[in-house]
Design a protein around this motif. Sequence first.
Motif, PDB file in Angstrom:
ATOM      1  N   PHE A 139      63.664   2.716-100.188  1.00 50.55           N
ATOM      2  CA  PHE A 139      64.202   1.400 -99.857  1.00 50.55           C
ATOM      3  C   PHE A 139      63.349   0.332-100.551  1.00 50.55           C
ATOM      4  O   PHE A 139      62.192   0.560-100.887  1.00 50.55           O
ATOM      5  CB  PHE A 139      64.176   1.169 -98.341  1.00 50.55           C
ATOM      6  CG  PHE A 139      65.265   1.868 -97.576  1.00 50.55           C
ATOM      7  CD1 PHE A 139      66.306   1.144 -97.013  1.00 50.55           C
ATOM      8  CD2 PHE A 139      65.235   3.245 -97.401  1.00 50.55           C
ATOM      9  CE1 PHE A 139      67.319   1.785 -96.296  1.00 50.55           C
ATOM     10  CE2 PHE A 139      66.231   3.899 -96.674  1.00 50.55           C
ATOM     11  CZ  PHE A 139      67.276   3.177 -96.123  1.00 50.55           C
ATOM     12  N   ARG A 140      63.927  -0.832-100.750  1.00 51.27           N
ATOM     13  CA  ARG A 140      63.208  -1.948-101.359  1.00 51.27           C
ATOM     14  C   ARG A 140      63.395  -3.191-100.499  1.00 51.27           C
ATOM     15  O   ARG A 140      64.264  -3.223 -99.605  1.00 51.27           O
ATOM     16  CB  ARG A 140      63.746  -2.214-102.763  1.00 51.27           C
ATOM     17  CG  ARG A 140      65.204  -2.662-102.776  1.00 51.27           C
ATOM     18  CD  ARG A 140      65.691  -2.963-104.172  1.00 51.27           C
ATOM     19  NE  ARG A 140      67.057  -3.467-104.142  1.00 51.27           N
ATOM     20  CZ  ARG A 140      67.724  -3.893-105.217  1.00 51.27           C
ATOM     21  NH1 ARG A 140      67.151  -3.861-106.406  1.00 51.27           N
ATOM     22  NH2 ARG A 140      68.952  -4.359-105.096  1.00 51.27           N
ATOM     23  N   ARG A 141      62.605  -4.204-100.763  1.00 48.49           N
ATOM     24  CA  ARG A 141      62.726  -5.465-100.021  1.00 48.49           C
ATOM     25  C   ARG A 141      64.136  -6.036-100.192  1.00 48.49           C
ATOM     26  O   ARG A 141      64.708  -6.009-101.284  1.00 48.49           O
ATOM     27  CB  ARG A 141      61.700  -6.481-100.511  1.00 48.49           C
ATOM     28  CG  ARG A 141      61.822  -7.825 -99.823  1.00 48.49           C
ATOM     29  CD  ARG A 141      60.731  -8.796-100.225  1.00 48.49           C
ATOM     30  NE  ARG A 141      60.936 -10.081 -99.577  1.00 48.49           N
ATOM     31  CZ  ARG A 141      60.615 -10.359 -98.327  1.00 48.49           C
ATOM     32  NH1 ARG A 141      60.045  -9.440 -97.572  1.00 48.49           N
ATOM     33  NH2 ARG A 141      60.834 -11.548 -97.809  1.00 48.49           N
ATOM     34  N   SER A 142      64.681  -6.539 -99.111  1.00 46.81           N
ATOM     35  CA  SER A 142      66.043  -7.070 -99.124  1.00 46.81           C
ATOM     36  C   SER A 142      66.044  -8.572 -98.859  1.00 46.81           C
ATOM     37  O   SER A 142      65.270  -9.073 -98.039  1.00 46.81           O
ATOM     38  CB  SER A 142      66.898  -6.379 -98.059  1.00 46.81           C
ATOM     39  OG  SER A 142      68.193  -6.934 -98.002  1.00 46.81           O
ATOM     40  N   GLU A 143      66.914  -9.266 -99.555  1.00 48.51           N
ATOM     41  CA  GLU A 143      67.143 -10.687 -99.302  1.00 48.51           C
ATOM     42  C   GLU A 143      68.587 -10.926 -98.874  1.00 48.51           C
ATOM     43  O   GLU A 143      69.120 -12.013 -99.015  1.00 48.51           O
ATOM     44  CB  GLU A 143      66.813 -11.499-100.557  1.00 48.51           C
ATOM     45  CG  GLU A 143      65.349 -11.412-100.964  1.00 48.51           C
ATOM     46  CD  GLU A 143      65.025 -12.213-102.212  1.00 48.51           C
ATOM     47  OE1 GLU A 143      65.950 -12.868-102.735  1.00 48.51           O
ATOM     48  OE2 GLU A 143      63.870 -12.191-102.654  1.00 48.51           O
ATOM     49  N   SER A 144      69.208  -9.877 -98.326  1.00 47.49           N
ATOM     50  CA  SER A 144      70.621  -9.966 -97.949  1.00 47.49           C
ATOM     51  C   SER A 144      70.842 -10.844 -96.722  1.00 47.49           C
ATOM     52  O   SER A 144      71.933 -11.377 -96.522  1.00 47.49           O
ATOM     53  CB  SER A 144      71.174  -8.564 -97.676  1.00 47.49           C
ATOM     54  OG  SER A 144      70.469  -7.945 -96.617  1.00 47.49           O
ATOM     55  N   GLY A 145      69.832 -10.980 -95.859  1.00 49.51           N
ATOM     56  CA  GLY A 145      69.971 -11.847 -94.691  1.00 49.51           C
ATOM     57  C   GLY A 145      70.896 -11.314 -93.629  1.00 49.51           C
ATOM     58  O   GLY A 145      71.614 -12.084 -92.985  1.00 49.51           O
ATOM     59  N   ILE A 146      70.882  -9.992 -93.394  1.00 47.94           N
ATOM     60  CA  ILE A 146      71.772  -9.438 -92.369  1.00 47.94           C
ATOM     61  C   ILE A 146      71.336  -9.826 -90.960  1.00 47.94           C
ATOM     62  O   ILE A 146      72.107  -9.705 -90.010  1.00 47.94           O
ATOM     63  CB  ILE A 146      71.900  -7.907 -92.512  1.00 47.94           C
ATOM     64  CG1 ILE A 146      70.521  -7.240 -92.456  1.00 47.94           C
ATOM     65  CG2 ILE A 146      72.617  -7.542 -93.791  1.00 47.94           C
ATOM     66  CD1 ILE A 146      70.287  -6.458 -91.222  1.00 47.94           C
ATOM     67  N   ALA A 147      70.105 -10.285 -90.819  1.00 51.25           N
ATOM     68  CA  ALA A 147      69.580 -10.813 -89.547  1.00 51.25           C
ATOM     69  C   ALA A 147      68.443 -11.760 -89.891  1.00 51.25           C
ATOM     70  O   ALA A 147      67.844 -11.653 -90.966  1.00 51.25           O
ATOM     71  CB  ALA A 147      69.087  -9.677 -88.650  1.00 51.25           C
ATOM     72  N   PRO A 148      68.130 -12.714 -89.019  1.00 50.19           N
ATOM     73  CA  PRO A 148      67.018 -13.627 -89.319  1.00 50.19           C
ATOM     74  C   PRO A 148      65.721 -12.871 -89.591  1.00 50.19           C
ATOM     75  O   PRO A 148      65.370 -11.941 -88.871  1.00 50.19           O
ATOM     76  CB  PRO A 148      66.915 -14.462 -88.043  1.00 50.19           C
ATOM     77  CG  PRO A 148      68.280 -14.423 -87.442  1.00 50.19           C
ATOM     78  CD  PRO A 148      68.799 -13.059 -87.745  1.00 50.19           C
ATOM     79  N   ALA A 149      65.024 -13.274 -90.647  1.00 48.34           N
ATOM     80  CA  ALA A 149      63.743 -12.650 -90.998  1.00 48.34           C
ATOM     81  C   ALA A 149      62.565 -13.447 -90.448  1.00 48.34           C
ATOM     82  O   ALA A 149      61.421 -13.005 -90.548  1.00 48.34           O
ATOM     83  CB  ALA A 149      63.619 -12.527 -92.513  1.00 48.34           C
ATOM     84  N   ALA A 150      62.846 -14.616 -89.870  1.00 50.67           N
ATOM     85  CA  ALA A 150      61.790 -15.454 -89.294  1.00 50.67           C
ATOM     86  C   ALA A 150      62.382 -16.290 -88.164  1.00 50.67           C
ATOM     87  O   ALA A 150      63.601 -16.495 -88.100  1.00 50.67           O
ATOM     88  CB  ALA A 150      61.182 -16.362 -90.360  1.00 50.67           C
ATOM     89  N   SER A 151      61.514 -16.768 -87.289  1.00 51.91           N
ATOM     90  CA  SER A 151      61.997 -17.588 -86.179  1.00 51.91           C
ATOM     91  C   SER A 151      60.851 -18.430 -85.631  1.00 51.91           C
ATOM     92  O   SER A 151      59.733 -18.414 -86.141  1.00 51.91           O
ATOM     93  CB  SER A 151      62.583 -16.699 -85.071  1.00 51.91           C
ATOM     94  OG  SER A 151      63.276 -17.480 -84.109  1.00 51.91           O
ATOM     95  N   ILE A 152      61.174 -19.180 -84.582  1.00 53.27           N
ATOM     96  CA  ILE A 152      60.179 -19.916 -83.800  1.00 53.27           C
ATOM     97  C   ILE A 152      60.187 -19.300 -82.407  1.00 53.27           C
ATOM     98  O   ILE A 152      61.253 -19.115 -81.813  1.00 53.27           O
ATOM     99  CB  ILE A 152      60.515 -21.416 -83.691  1.00 53.27           C
ATOM    100  CG1 ILE A 152      60.591 -22.057 -85.071  1.00 53.27           C
ATOM    101  CG2 ILE A 152      59.499 -22.131 -82.802  1.00 53.27           C
ATOM    102  CD1 ILE A 152      59.263 -22.272 -85.752  1.00 53.27           C
TER     103      ILE A 152
END
Length: 375
Positions: A139-152
């Motif tokens: 697998f490789r790093r994904s930028e697809s954005g299937i779920a939030p990768a960051a939050s507060i």
Amino acid sequence: MQEPRTPAVDVTASTEPDPAVLREWDALVDHTPGSDVAQLSSWASIRQESGFDPLYVFAHEEDRLVGGALVLERPLPMIGRVGYVSNGPVVSPAAPREPVVDRLSAAMERLARGRLRALFVQPPADARDVSVALRRRGFRRSESGIAPAASIRVDLRRDIEDLRKGLTKANRRRTRHWAERGVRVRKGSGDDIPVVADLVGRSAEHQQFEPLSAGYIENLHRELDAEQHAAVFVAEIDGSPAAALLCTQCGGVVKQRLSGMERSERARRDGVSAATVWRAMEWAKANGYHTYDFGGISVRAADALLGGEPESSAPLKGTERFKTSFGGEVFRYPEPVELLSSPTLRLAYDISRRTRAGGRLVQIAKRMLRGGRRS
């Protein structure tokens, strides 16, 4: 001296698990710290309304369920059948973690190289070992954005007055004067979902994004509320709904999912959206939840804030700036990963992301994966 025995972990995959096993899975997800409703069987029912088929991958140690993943699949035009795992795989806190992660990551690789044309995975909070294990399997790093990768996130284990001190000056002042200004926030019910959908739609129109359909929101609440995984908060000005918030709760975390408000000057001035959030935080704390999650911010915004850039100059959208006004801390999920096993598909996908037309196709595919209506 005899070496300790490595636990034997067996992994199976099924589109229709035994109902008793499914109940065991839901209990495991609900009681695993940092997990999310996106791994519950009720979430599978919600996503089926948008054309997704569930595939459950379960790990057992002898007869005990110790981990697994809900994979949601659907065909995409010109690509074929793809799958995604949002906030999974999940591993029981009582399980021997390393062998379970190893077997589940092997199962994810088999799916991506066999049943599916592509598989996208966003591991849950505090599961960086899952990202590492999947990277080792191609697998490789994904930028697809299937779920939030960051939050507060806000730690609710603090005293309520300490939480209040973390608010911006304007929000802190508002918490003491909402009642006298005619602003009241009540915990809602299924009867309030039409109000939620209407206010979400108004915010979508104002911010120029496509809203989830009213039917999808109704189904989402019905499925999750059945097992107490959803909560609705409605802010009223002099008895008239002015803002609404739908949260989900799982694994000790209450997370914002949907919000909306009317666009009147008084609603803005009185901070009715902030009132719903503060009430939700109070409710979450009173009901024993340890974390309040604002439901996601962009990686760009997270990187700027974590890099020490002042909020006043950081590249934050209005909604992100609002989320930072409650005293929370930036939180990064483990690295999202993807595997597109076909070299031809992988090359076409990579090239498409660099062109304007291809970028639009990628965005369409992303909306189909995350959206709330059939395409």
